[in-house]
Write a protein that holds these residues in place. Structure first.
Motif, PDB file in Angstrom:
ATOM      1  N   THR A 123       2.296  17.647 -12.871  1.00  0.00           N
ATOM      2  CA  THR A 123       3.226  16.888 -12.044  1.00  0.00           C
ATOM      3  C   THR A 123       3.977  17.798 -11.078  1.00  0.00           C
ATOM      4  N   ALA A 124       4.360  18.992 -11.532  1.00  0.00           N
ATOM      5  CA  ALA A 124       5.064  19.933 -10.651  1.00  0.00           C
ATOM      6  C   ALA A 124       4.178  20.347  -9.484  1.00  0.00           C
ATOM      7  N   ARG A 125       2.897  20.592  -9.766  1.00  0.00           N
ATOM      8  CA  ARG A 125       1.979  20.979  -8.687  1.00  0.00           C
ATOM      9  C   ARG A 125       1.741  19.813  -7.728  1.00  0.00           C
ATOM     10  N   LEU A 126       1.668  18.607  -8.269  1.00  0.00           N
ATOM     11  CA  LEU A 126       1.524  17.430  -7.411  1.00  0.00           C
ATOM     12  C   LEU A 126       2.739  17.292  -6.498  1.00  0.00           C
ATOM     13  N   ASN A 127       3.930  17.415  -7.050  1.00  0.00           N
ATOM     14  CA  ASN A 127       5.134  17.267  -6.230  1.00  0.00           C
ATOM     15  C   ASN A 127       5.287  18.398  -5.223  1.00  0.00           C
ATOM     16  N   GLU A 128       4.855  19.595  -5.578  1.00  0.00           N
ATOM     17  CA  GLU A 128       4.873  20.694  -4.610  1.00  0.00           C
ATOM     18  C   GLU A 128       3.991  20.359  -3.416  1.00  0.00           C
ATOM     19  N   HIS A 129       2.834  19.780  -3.711  1.00  0.00           N
ATOM     20  CA  HIS A 129       1.940  19.351  -2.614  1.00  0.00           C
ATOM     21  C   HIS A 129       2.601  18.264  -1.765  1.00  0.00           C
ATOM     22  N   LEU A 130       3.207  17.279  -2.411  1.00  0.00           N
ATOM     23  CA  LEU A 130       3.823  16.164  -1.684  1.00  0.00           C
ATOM     24  C   LEU A 130       4.983  16.639  -0.820  1.00  0.00           C
TER      25      LEU A 130
ATOM     26  N   GLN B  14      -8.855  16.517  -5.095  1.00  0.00           N
ATOM     27  CA  GLN B  14      -9.054  17.952  -4.873  1.00  0.00           C
ATOM     28  C   GLN B  14      -9.040  18.731  -6.183  1.00  0.00           C
ATOM     29  N   GLN B  15      -8.329  18.214  -7.185  1.00  0.00           N
ATOM     30  CA  GLN B  15      -8.270  18.874  -8.495  1.00  0.00           C
ATOM     31  C   GLN B  15      -9.444  18.477  -9.394  1.00  0.00           C
ATOM     32  N   GLY B  16     -10.336  17.638  -8.880  1.00  0.00           N
ATOM     33  CA  GLY B  16     -11.471  17.203  -9.667  1.00  0.00           C
ATOM     34  C   GLY B  16     -11.167  16.068 -10.625  1.00  0.00           C
ATOM     35  N   ILE B  17     -10.034  15.373 -10.400  1.00  0.00           N
ATOM     36  CA  ILE B  17      -9.644  14.249 -11.248  1.00  0.00           C
ATOM     37  C   ILE B  17     -10.059  12.960 -10.542  1.00  0.00           C
ATOM     38  N   PRO B  18     -10.932  12.157 -11.119  1.00  0.00           N
ATOM     39  CA  PRO B  18     -11.397  10.938 -10.447  1.00  0.00           C
ATOM     40  C   PRO B  18     -10.254   9.948 -10.220  1.00  0.00           C
ATOM     41  N   THR B  19     -10.338   9.197  -9.135  1.00  0.00           N
ATOM     42  CA  THR B  19      -9.348   8.165  -8.819  1.00  0.00           C
ATOM     43  C   THR B  19     -10.062   6.861  -8.499  1.00  0.00           C
ATOM     44  N   ARG B  20      -9.353   5.773  -8.708  1.00  0.00           N
ATOM     45  CA  ARG B  20      -9.937   4.477  -8.357  1.00  0.00           C
ATOM     46  C   ARG B  20      -8.828   3.469  -8.068  1.00  0.00           C
TER      47      ARG B  20
ATOM     48  N   PRO C 271       0.843  -1.196   0.000  1.00  0.00           N
ATOM     49  CA  PRO C 271       0.000   0.000   0.000  1.00  0.00           C
ATOM     50  C   PRO C 271       0.882   1.251   0.000  1.00  0.00           C
ATOM     51  N   GLY C 272       0.679   2.129  -0.960  1.00  0.00           N
ATOM     52  CA  GLY C 272       1.564   3.283  -1.121  1.00  0.00           C
ATOM     53  C   GLY C 272       1.155   4.468  -0.269  1.00  0.00           C
ATOM     54  N   THR C 273       2.054   4.963   0.566  1.00  0.00           N
ATOM     55  CA  THR C 273       1.760   6.159   1.361  1.00  0.00           C
ATOM     56  C   THR C 273       1.721   7.396   0.468  1.00  0.00           C
ATOM     57  N   THR C 274       2.694   7.514  -0.437  1.00  0.00           N
ATOM     58  CA  THR C 274       2.712   8.658  -1.356  1.00  0.00           C
ATOM     59  C   THR C 274       1.566   8.548  -2.353  1.00  0.00           C
ATOM     60  N   GLN C 275       1.271   7.332  -2.789  1.00  0.00           N
ATOM     61  CA  GLN C 275       0.133   7.118  -3.695  1.00  0.00           C
ATOM     62  C   GLN C 275      -1.162   7.609  -3.061  1.00  0.00           C
ATOM     63  N   ALA C 276      -1.361   7.299  -1.779  1.00  0.00           N
ATOM     64  CA  ALA C 276      -2.592   7.712  -1.098  1.00  0.00           C
ATOM     65  C   ALA C 276      -2.696   9.234  -1.043  1.00  0.00           C
ATOM     66  N   ASP C 277      -1.589   9.908  -0.740  1.00  0.00           N
ATOM     67  CA  ASP C 277      -1.614  11.370  -0.696  1.00  0.00           C
ATOM     68  C   ASP C 277      -1.780  11.964  -2.092  1.00  0.00           C
ATOM     69  N   ALA C 278      -1.198  11.312  -3.102  1.00  0.00           N
ATOM     70  CA  ALA C 278      -1.389  11.774  -4.479  1.00  0.00           C
ATOM     71  C   ALA C 278      -2.849  11.648  -4.886  1.00  0.00           C
ATOM     72  N   PHE C 279      -3.495  10.532  -4.509  1.00  0.00           N
ATOM     73  CA  PHE C 279      -4.910  10.353  -4.837  1.00  0.00           C
ATOM     74  C   PHE C 279      -5.763  11.437  -4.180  1.00  0.00           C
ATOM     75  N   ALA C 280      -5.444  11.775  -2.948  1.00  0.00           N
ATOM     76  CA  ALA C 280      -6.204  12.830  -2.270  1.00  0.00           C
ATOM     77  C   ALA C 280      -6.048  14.155  -3.005  1.00  0.00           C
ATOM     78  N   TRP C 281      -4.846  14.426  -3.493  1.00  0.00           N
ATOM     79  CA  TRP C 281      -4.605  15.667  -4.236  1.00  0.00           C
ATOM     80  C   TRP C 281      -5.339  15.649  -5.572  1.00  0.00           C
ATOM     81  N   PHE C 282      -5.269  14.540  -6.306  1.00  0.00           N
ATOM     82  CA  PHE C 282      -5.993  14.452  -7.573  1.00  0.00           C
ATOM     83  C   PHE C 282      -7.485  14.704  -7.357  1.00  0.00           C
TER      84      PHE C 282
END
Length: 298
Positions: free
Chosen positions: A286-293, A238-244, A225-236
């Motif tokens: 990707t830059a905005r995602l990494n800034e969040h991370l 927030q941007q209105g990008i669906p995740t599954r 289970p990815g810790t960074t993946q989970a935080d990336a999904f939460a960010w996506f």
């Protein structure tokens, strides 16, 4: 020295003051006995948490996954407050010397001494160090090849003794597949199951944009289970990008437009080429995602 070591006395033993368990030591001096099962057999668990300016990224998620790995490997439960204190102590001391640098902290628990067996209980420590510079990979992307892991995706159900999904110190195979990727002219590997499903990287989660959704395989498919993946999904989200979270058939890779490998220190590295096929990636996204991370605290 660009690392800070904190040894942990009896890392499975709760105590009122976690600081009582900590022994800061010189990382250049020997600390672990040669008959420790973590050294001789790779019989232990570890986690790596990233940090910038004293903020430790997703530490609770790492501690929870650490405990999960211990359960999978029939190890004693690591004391979370003690490990939390060790990580903050190690990173805090190094950050004071290296402000603004991206750091990481690896924390470990082994089964202890091979002989006499169980005499001293598990061995534990945390070591903070300068993180590798992954900024070029985050900006320019990486080249990835798929390799067969040699097990079915239901290996956790059929063969739990193979420890799929545990973050074990037995990392020889994880390093071997990276060397094979380099031999093939790539930067990293995407492991797939013998029955044709996408799994993960040797030290990263796989995220793919498929039919407008960002998708990642579930832990039940034998992935960590990815810790960074989970935080990336939460960010996506927030941007209105669906995740599954769902299983990904290897045949779907032909239709993937964009994909990333995510991990605690590399963060989100876009895949610019997969098995020789160029992929699109949005540098700004990707830059905005990494800034969040990089700004996480946990």
């Amino acid at each position: 020295m660009d690392s800070v070591l904190v040894m942990i006395d009896h890392p499975d033993r709760p105590r009122q003051d976690p600081a009582e368990a900590l022994r800061p030591e010189d990382a250049a001096d020997p600390q672990v006995l040669v008959n420790d099962l973590g050294i001789t057999r790779g019989d232990g668990i570890f986690e790596v948490a990233g940090s910038v300016d004293g903020r430790v990224h997703a530490l609770q998620a790492h501690l929870d996954r650490f405990a999960r790995s211990a359960r999978l490997m029939d190890l004693p439960a690591p004391d979370q407050p003690v490990y939390r204190a060790a990580v903050h102590t190690a990173l805090g001391r190094l950050a004071a010397r290296l402000p603004g640098r991206e750091l990481s902290c690896k924390f470990i628990m082994t089964r202890g001494l091979e002989y006499p067996p169980g005499a001293h209980g598990p061995t534990g420590w945390a070591v903070a160090m300068i993180a590798p510079d992954y900024r070029p990979q985050r900006r320019a992307g990486i080249v990835v090849v798929t390799l067969d892991r040699g097990v079915r995706r239901d290996v956790m159900q059929t063969s739990p003794w193979l420890l799929a999904g545990a973050k074990s110190l037995s990392y020889a195979v994880n390093r071997s597949v990276v060397r094979e990727a380099v031999r093939r002219g790539a930067d990293d590997t995407l492991l797939v199951s013998s029955d044709g499903y996408v799994l993960e990287g040797p030290s990263a989660s796989f995220l793919a944009l498929i039919d407008g959704e960002v998708v990642t395989p579930p832990a039940s498919d034998g992935v960590l289970p990815g810790t960074t993946q989970a935080d990336a999904f939460a960010w996506f989200a927030q941007q209105g990008i669906p995740t599954r979270v769902r299983s990904i058939d290897c045949e779907e890779l032909a239709g993937v437009r964009s994909a990333w490998l995510t991990s605690s220190t590399r963060l989100a590295a876009p895949i610019r080429e997969l098995d020789g096929r160029p992929l699109d990636f949005d540098p700004d996204l990707t830059a905005r995602l990494n800034e969040h991370l990089l700004g996480r605290d946990g």
